[in-house]
Design a protein around this motif. Structure first.
Motif, PDB file in Angstrom:
ATOM      1  N   VAL A  87       0.827  -1.201   0.000  1.00  0.00           N
ATOM      2  CA  VAL A  87       0.000   0.000   0.000  1.00  0.00           C
ATOM      3  C   VAL A  87       0.864   1.254   0.000  1.00  0.00           C
ATOM      4  N   ARG A  88       1.997   1.222   0.681  1.00  0.00           N
ATOM      5  CA  ARG A  88       2.864   2.396   0.759  1.00  0.00           C
ATOM      6  C   ARG A  88       3.365   2.848  -0.605  1.00  0.00           C
ATOM      7  N   ARG A  89       3.457   1.918  -1.557  1.00  0.00           N
ATOM      8  CA  ARG A  89       3.994   2.314  -2.854  1.00  0.00           C
ATOM      9  C   ARG A  89       2.937   2.920  -3.778  1.00  0.00           C
ATOM     10  N   LEU A  90       1.675   2.881  -3.354  1.00  0.00           N
ATOM     11  CA  LEU A  90       0.640   3.529  -4.138  1.00  0.00           C
ATOM     12  C   LEU A  90       0.783   5.040  -4.032  1.00  0.00           C
ATOM     13  N   ARG A  91       0.415   5.746  -5.091  1.00  0.00           N
ATOM     14  CA  ARG A  91       0.487   7.213  -5.062  1.00  0.00           C
ATOM     15  C   ARG A  91      -0.806   7.778  -4.488  1.00  0.00           C
ATOM     16  N   PRO A  93      -1.682   9.284  -0.847  1.00  0.00           N
ATOM     17  CA  PRO A  93      -1.210   9.645   0.500  1.00  0.00           C
ATOM     18  C   PRO A  93      -2.144   9.204   1.612  1.00  0.00           C
ATOM     19  N   GLY A  94      -3.439   9.273   1.369  1.00  0.00           N
ATOM     20  CA  GLY A  94      -4.391   8.856   2.393  1.00  0.00           C
ATOM     21  C   GLY A  94      -4.246   7.396   2.750  1.00  0.00           C
ATOM     22  N   LEU A  95      -4.094   6.536   1.736  1.00  0.00           N
ATOM     23  CA  LEU A  95      -3.917   5.112   1.991  1.00  0.00           C
ATOM     24  C   LEU A  95      -2.549   4.825   2.593  1.00  0.00           C
ATOM     25  N   GLN A  96      -1.531   5.588   2.198  1.00  0.00           N
ATOM     26  CA  GLN A  96      -0.199   5.415   2.786  1.00  0.00           C
ATOM     27  C   GLN A  96      -0.238   5.701   4.283  1.00  0.00           C
ATOM     28  N   ASP A  97      -0.870   6.800   4.663  1.00  0.00           N
ATOM     29  CA  ASP A  97      -0.988   7.138   6.084  1.00  0.00           C
ATOM     30  C   ASP A  97      -1.802   6.079   6.822  1.00  0.00           C
ATOM     31  N   ALA A  98      -2.854   5.588   6.176  1.00  0.00           N
ATOM     32  CA  ALA A  98      -3.692   4.573   6.808  1.00  0.00           C
ATOM     33  C   ALA A  98      -2.915   3.277   7.036  1.00  0.00           C
ATOM     34  N   ALA A  99      -2.064   2.909   6.076  1.00  0.00           N
ATOM     35  CA  ALA A  99      -1.251   1.693   6.228  1.00  0.00           C
ATOM     36  C   ALA A  99      -0.306   1.827   7.412  1.00  0.00           C
ATOM     37  N   PHE A 124      10.782  -6.633   1.396  1.00  0.00           N
ATOM     38  CA  PHE A 124      11.018  -5.372   0.716  1.00  0.00           C
ATOM     39  C   PHE A 124      10.187  -5.326  -0.566  1.00  0.00           C
ATOM     40  N   VAL A 125       9.456  -4.239  -0.731  1.00  0.00           N
ATOM     41  CA  VAL A 125       8.576  -4.073  -1.886  1.00  0.00           C
ATOM     42  C   VAL A 125       9.091  -2.900  -2.710  1.00  0.00           C
ATOM     43  N   SER A 126       9.239  -3.099  -4.013  1.00  0.00           N
ATOM     44  CA  SER A 126       9.759  -2.046  -4.870  1.00  0.00           C
ATOM     45  C   SER A 126       8.790  -0.881  -4.954  1.00  0.00           C
ATOM     46  N   ASP A 127       9.329   0.299  -5.198  1.00  0.00           N
ATOM     47  CA  ASP A 127       8.500   1.480  -5.379  1.00  0.00           C
ATOM     48  C   ASP A 127       7.725   1.372  -6.682  1.00  0.00           C
ATOM     49  N   GLY A 128       6.527   1.900  -6.698  1.00  0.00           N
ATOM     50  CA  GLY A 128       5.766   1.965  -7.937  1.00  0.00           C
ATOM     51  C   GLY A 128       6.235   3.125  -8.795  1.00  0.00           C
ATOM     52  N   SER A 129       5.858   3.124 -10.053  1.00  0.00           N
ATOM     53  CA  SER A 129       6.277   4.190 -10.969  1.00  0.00           C
ATOM     54  C   SER A 129       5.109   5.046 -11.435  1.00  0.00           C
ATOM     55  N   ALA A 130       3.938   4.866 -10.819  1.00  0.00           N
ATOM     56  CA  ALA A 130       2.783   5.675 -11.203  1.00  0.00           C
ATOM     57  C   ALA A 130       3.031   7.146 -10.875  1.00  0.00           C
ATOM     58  N   ALA A 131       2.565   8.020 -11.758  1.00  0.00           N
ATOM     59  CA  ALA A 131       2.741   9.457 -11.551  1.00  0.00           C
ATOM     60  C   ALA A 131       1.890   9.925 -10.368  1.00  0.00           C
ATOM     61  N   LEU A 173      -8.383   1.747  -9.690  1.00  0.00           N
ATOM     62  CA  LEU A 173      -7.530   0.670 -10.185  1.00  0.00           C
ATOM     63  C   LEU A 173      -6.080   1.084  -9.964  1.00  0.00           C
ATOM     64  N   TYR A 174      -5.393   0.366  -9.095  1.00  0.00           N
ATOM     65  CA  TYR A 174      -4.005   0.687  -8.771  1.00  0.00           C
ATOM     66  C   TYR A 174      -3.077  -0.286  -9.473  1.00  0.00           C
ATOM     67  N   TYR A 175      -2.387   0.195 -10.497  1.00  0.00           N
ATOM     68  CA  TYR A 175      -1.354  -0.584 -11.157  1.00  0.00           C
ATOM     69  C   TYR A 175       0.004  -0.063 -10.700  1.00  0.00           C
TER      70      TYR A 175
END
Length: 235
Positions: A87-91, A93-99, A124-131, A173-175
């Motif tokens: 979840v942290r790698r999603l762009r 912020p609300g979900l990142q804080d919630a995680a 370890f989870v790689s960072d996403g590349s979504a803008a 949809l989170y890719y």
């Protein structure tokens, strides 16, 4: 915030407080009214949570009280740790804080022997590349989906052409490389998917949209499955 989560947060705040906490302080932390805090405190006391104090003086949690420890298997703890990192790698912020908040709550109430399995898990989870979206708050989008509220957006397509639309948000949809908003578009009178980084401006409206008893979501889901089977990514 749902009431169950708020009650949990009140207990947690009282557990770590070095001195009595007033209802006004709790209300500010939880972003609710003082009256709501009074009701929540009364509810907790009715459930035999040993909270002592009174309005205007403050509240304390009697020493020695603790929530029953949550029991997880090793695989369940691994799933929590990996899931929070995903979840942290999603762009979003609300979900990142919630995680982060979920991990903090779980590590607080887990027995000592299990805490390191969550807080310091060797995954370890790689960072996403979504803008990163700048024209829309994804917390507002998720709220609109829950409350079936329309959103007015200004959207730019791949060639930079702008259009103004009112959409009925249905799904996110989170890719790894892109985040999409699935919606019914009033302008096109059809389902559309919007790349969130191409949304230039957005306004969450008070107007709600009809769900047709679940058929709106069902129609989107059927279309999504069909196009996914064809290897198409919505844009």
């Amino acid at each position: 915030m749902r009431r169950a989560g708020r009650l949990f947060d009140i207990i947690q705040a009282l557990r770590i407080a070095p001195r009595p906490i007033t209802a006004a302080t709790l209300a500010e932390q939880l972003e609710v009214t003082v009256r709501t805090v009074y009701r929540d405190i009364a509810t907790l006391q009715a459930r035999r949570i040993p909270i002592e104090g009174a309005a205007g003086i403050g509240y304390v949690l009697r020493r020695g009280f603790d929530l029953p420890p949550l029991m997880f298997t090793a695989d369940e703890i691994d799933a929590i740790a990996v899931g929070a990192r995903l979840v942290r790698r999603l762009r979003d912020p609300g979900l990142q804080d919630a995680a982060d908040a979920v991990l903090a709550k779980i590590t607080t109430i887990l027995p000592d022997r299990l805490r390191s399995g969550v807080a310091a898990a060797p995954f370890f989870v790689s960072d996403g590349s979504a803008a990163v979206p700048e024209g829309i708050d994804l917390s507002d989008v998720r709220r609109a989906i829950r409350e079936t509220r329309k959103i007015r957006i200004t959207y730019a397509d791949a060639e930079g052409r702008r259009s103004h639309r009112t959409v009925w948000p249905i799904a996110m949809l989170y890719y790894v490389d892109v985040t999409l908003l699935g919606a019914w578009c009033e302008l096109r009178r059809d389902y559309r998917h919007f790349r969130v980084e191409r949304i230039l401006t957005s306004t969450l409206l008070e107007e709600v949209f009809p769900t047709a008893g679940g058929k709106l979501l069902e129609g989107w889901f059927v279309l999504q499955q069909s196009r996914a089977a064809d290897g198409k990514l919505f844009g």
